[in-house]
Design an enzyme around this catalytic site. Structure first.
Site, PDB file in Angstrom:
ATOM      1  N   LEU A 117       9.593  28.260  -3.315  1.00 45.48           N
ATOM      2  CA  LEU A 117      10.569  28.305  -2.230  1.00 45.48           C
ATOM      3  C   LEU A 117      10.126  27.621  -0.942  1.00 45.48           C
ATOM      4  CD1 LEU A 117      11.551  32.092  -2.616  1.00 45.48           C
ATOM      5  CD2 LEU A 117      12.580  30.159  -3.797  1.00 45.48           C
ATOM      6  N   CYS A 118       9.173  26.704  -1.002  1.00 41.40           N
ATOM      7  CA  CYS A 118       8.738  26.003   0.217  1.00 41.40           C
ATOM      8  C   CYS A 118       8.200  26.965   1.268  1.00 41.40           C
ATOM      9  CB  CYS A 118       9.886  25.193   0.820  1.00 41.40           C
ATOM     10  SG  CYS A 118       9.790  23.449   0.453  1.00 41.40           S
TER      11      CYS A 118
END
Ligand code: PLP
Length: 764
Positions: A343-344
């Site tokens: 998810l960065c």
């Protein structure tokens, strides 16, 4: 936008003036959206939040003496990356409190260089929210001592929350955001700059079109940047003015549809609270909870602390993590688009998944890469699943998600199915026989059914001509797969050994098109004027394999396949190892580079050392075998649930085996007997059973129409899931009896429909 002519801004023409005027009006509208005074703030239009963050980072890099950078553990990757420019050091803070304490202690002593402190308004992983209060502390420290600045990443926050910048002293110096996260459209971002802090951009070196008053290039080097506004100096080149006009419309429309951001925030909070309760209460029949939710506060109604994002992993009734890739495959057939992975958000992920730096490094060393299928390593998940709610989410969406999880991930019976090798006893040796044979000359395209009266050659790599070709994307060089391009199944390859050619056709009746390709490798390669044109060796990536292919560069070949699939692609042929080595010294290949590309992929769980087993373009193993009885059993289960039976073709097997009616009493079929076999003997030759074939949603593609549906994957996932993976069919390969290839060729090993299949539960 359909009624007006918008010209490139900055000219005197009417159309240009119209654009300029709309851009300036929209700039003001953006400020109003955030309650920001145009006297205290300016808006710089950028591509996205990341571009805004990078603009700030570049300005700080250019400060005299460099800068110190402090960022929050919840930071998005785009915020973490700023640290690479911080020549005066960097630090990751666990909380805003820790950041504030650091600011308090170091304000007075760090006057010789500037510091930048950054944190997100909302964690894009957990939805945990951070107010602008820390910005106020930083602002106060700057008033006293100078040199401290705040960067607020509002990208995640503003999609479901108001952001109020009405009090400039408690507002961030720099606020980055992306409009598409609020409105869905246009793809545009902004950096909102507090004018008081705007001077940090005065050291900017680069200038682009539109940012200067005067430039001298002949004789001396001199230029004067625009002075009126910050955005004039910072917006290089032509603004995306159509996007900006669209933004104006988006703000108005959003207001009309949803009222205010406050209303959006409350709506999302209620939904998130409901979803969170439902997820937390989900239990398997044996009482084990189904969802591990990663959040700081489970109270979603406290909108100051928590945004409507729920990130979680699923747990089986036997206390095992469910792999996110498996969830994605099932979500796909239910038409649910789910975000998964890391998810960065590297800091948040490491913290919530309890992954130490050593573990992360080890996972990386063992092959984990962003977006791959290493979902669970050393017993821990490497990523998670995320549900984000927005203005347009509703209760029905939540029911859809819950229905999906309950259908596939909640065990109603106390125990899961197990592969039980004692279940099936092998009886008479005449029981099983080869019902039919298929090959797939072009990977992912239609099958070529081998006529029942023909005995087909078997090689080390599998059935002759099986997956010898593939289609490669002309841009990326990657092999095309039916998973992404279901229409590939409409391409029908036919082998004509008599005329030494492969004919590929598509369409029917008067619309039928076809092309013939010579089977002769050497001619094709040598003769550049032949239909195949020149074959050039290119590396191609293919799941599970290192593959070097020869690409057909003839425009006739590529336009045939490109027209058929509406994807820019061409045909390629694999180069078997022996061919590669034997012919490498010969002229046509001498000058051609053959490189290998490796793609991590899943091998079957019981796969023996595969180094000796040669594989062409097939994903996993030489030969895929399925059983008619198993297909029948599966279809019975599908029909019990009201679904429609599927043909055996969807499993794209090479060999379908069946039970002889003569040797089988009625209702005495042995579905899934093949799961327990270690060896099979077909026409007196030995094959090793390598392991079960792991399935994905590709089995849902109808092999005649290319249309996707829910079955059989939905029922397979309920009845044939072991350790979170869905299995159907067995991989087999010719047993290595020490024969070399030439012996194999000479002996003419073949297989034909009707051949007896004798299974063994033990290896010889
Ligand atoms: C999405 C997001 C970003 C990056 O936005 P882009 O539009 O990809 O530049 C940065 N930070 C947070 C918190 C985000 O949610």
């Amino acid at each position: 936008m359909s009624k007006n002519l918008f010209g490139n801004p900055h000219s005197a023409s009417e159309s240009s003036q119209l654009s300029t005027q709309r851009v300036e009006d929209t700039r003001l509208k953006v400020l109003r959206f955030f309650n920001a005074s145009p006297y205290a703030f300016d808006v710089v239009f950028v591509a996205n939040a990341t571009a805004g963050i990078k603009m700030v980072a570049d300005a700080f890099r250019d400060q005299e003496g460099g800068f110190f950078y402090g960022y929050h553990r919840d930071a998005h990757t785009s915020l973490v990356g700023v640290r690479e420019l911080a020549s005066r050091g960097q630090r990751c803070f666990k909380s805003t409190e820790e950041m504030e304490a650091f600011v308090g202690i170091n304000a007075a002593t760090s006057r010789d260089h500037v510091s930048l402190f950054a944190y997100p308004g909302q964690s894009n992983m957990t939805g945990n929210r951070h107010s602008t209060a820390t910005c106020r502390k930083i602002d106060a420290a700057r008033t006293l001592w100078g040199h401290m600045y705040s960067l607020y990443d509002a990208a995640s926050l503003v999609s479901t929350s108001p952001l109020d910048l009405s009090d400039a002293s408690s507002s961030p110096d720099f606020t980055a955001l992306s409009f598409y996260k609020i409105f869905g459209f246009p793809d545009l971002g902004a950096l909102i700059i507090k004018k008081e802090a705007g001077h940090v951009f005065h050291r900017r070196k680069y200038f682009g079109g539109g940012t200067t008053e005067m430039i001298i290039t002949q004789g001396e080097k001199w230029h004067s940047p625009k002075q009126q506004t910050l955005h004039d100096r910072l917006e290089d080149g032509t603004l995306p003015f159509h996007n900006i006009v669209a933004l104006d419309v988006a703000i108005t429309t959003h207001q009309r549809l949803f009222g205010s951001m406050k209303a959006v925030s409350q709506h999302c909070a209620q939904l998130a609270q409901h979803l969170c309760e439902r997820l937390s209460n989900l239990r398997h029949a044996n009482g084990i909870k189904v969802c591990e939710i990663y959040n700081i506060t489970p109270d979603y109604t406290k909108t100051k602390e928590q945004g409507p994002i729920i990130t979680f992993n699923l747990i089986t009734s036997r206390w095992q993590w469910v792999s996110k890739t498996e969830v994605e495959k099932l979500a796909a057939i239910k038409n649910i688009q789910i975000r998964s992975g890391s998810l960065c958000n590297p800091g948040g992920m490491a913290y919530h998944l309890k992954l130490s730096p050593e573990e992360l490094r080890r996972n990386y060393a063992e092959g984990l890469r962003c977006g791959d299928e290493h979902d669970i390593m050393e017993g821990k998940p490497t990523g998670a699943l995320r549900i984000s709610l927005g203005a347009m989410s509703n209760l029905a969406d939540i029911e859809t998600v819950m229905g999906f999880l309950e259908e596939f991930y909640v065990d109603k019976a106390p125990s899961e199915l197990v592969l039980d090798s004692d279940l099936v006893q092998i009886s008479s040796s005449e029981r099983f026989y080869v019902e039919s044979l298929s090959i797939y000359p072009i990977k992912s395209c239609a099958a070529f059914k081998i006529p029942p009266n023909i005995s087909w050659k078997i090689k080390r790599e599998g059935l002759a001509w099986d997956r010898e070709w593939c289609l490669v994307h002309q841009g990326t060089g990657a092999a095309l797969s039916q998973k992404r391009y279901p229409q590939m199944t409409l391409l029908r390859p036919t082998l004509d050994l008599e005329h030494n050619q492969l004919r590929i056709s598509y369409g029917i009746g008067a619309d039928e098109r076809s092309i013939d390709i010579s089977l002769d490798r050497e001619t094709a390669a040598l003769d550049d004027s032949s239909l195949c044109g020149s074959l050039s060796a290119k590396a191609s990536s293919l799941c599970g394999d290192k593959v070097t292919v020869h690409v057909y560069t003839s425009p006739e070949v590529s336009s045939f396949f490109t027209d058929a699939l509406k994807v820019p692609c061409t045909l390629a042929r694999s180069i078997p190892l022996n061919f590669r080595y034997a012919k490498a010294r010969r002229q046509p290949y001498q000058n051609r580079k053959q490189t290998q590309v490796s793609m991590p992929g899943a091998f079957p769980s019981r796969m023996p050392d595969s180094s000796t087993n040669r594989i062409l373009l097939s994903n996993e193993s030489p030969i895929l075998m399925i059983s008619r009885s198993s297909v029948n059993r599966l279809n019975e289960q599908i029909k019990e649930d009201g679904g429609r039976a599927v043909p055996a073709d969807v499993f794209r097997a090479n060999i379908i085996i069946a039970e002889s009616p003569a040797a089988t009493a009625p209702n005495d079929e042995q579905p899934y007997a093949e799961d327990t076999w270690k060896e099979v003997h077909i026409s007196d030759r030995r094959f090793d059973v390598m392991g079960s074939c792991q399935r994905c949603q590709m089995v849902c593609i109808d092999q005649y129409s290319g249309v996707r549906s829910e079955e059989p994957f939905s029922t397979l996932a309920k009845t044939r899931r072991f350790d979170g993976k869905v299995f159907f069919g067995q991989h087999i390969c010719p047993a290595d009896d020490g024969d070399d290839d030439d012996t194999l060729e000479e002996e003419g090993w073949t297989i034909q429909a009707g051949d007896a299949v004798v299974p063994k539960n033990e290896r010889d």
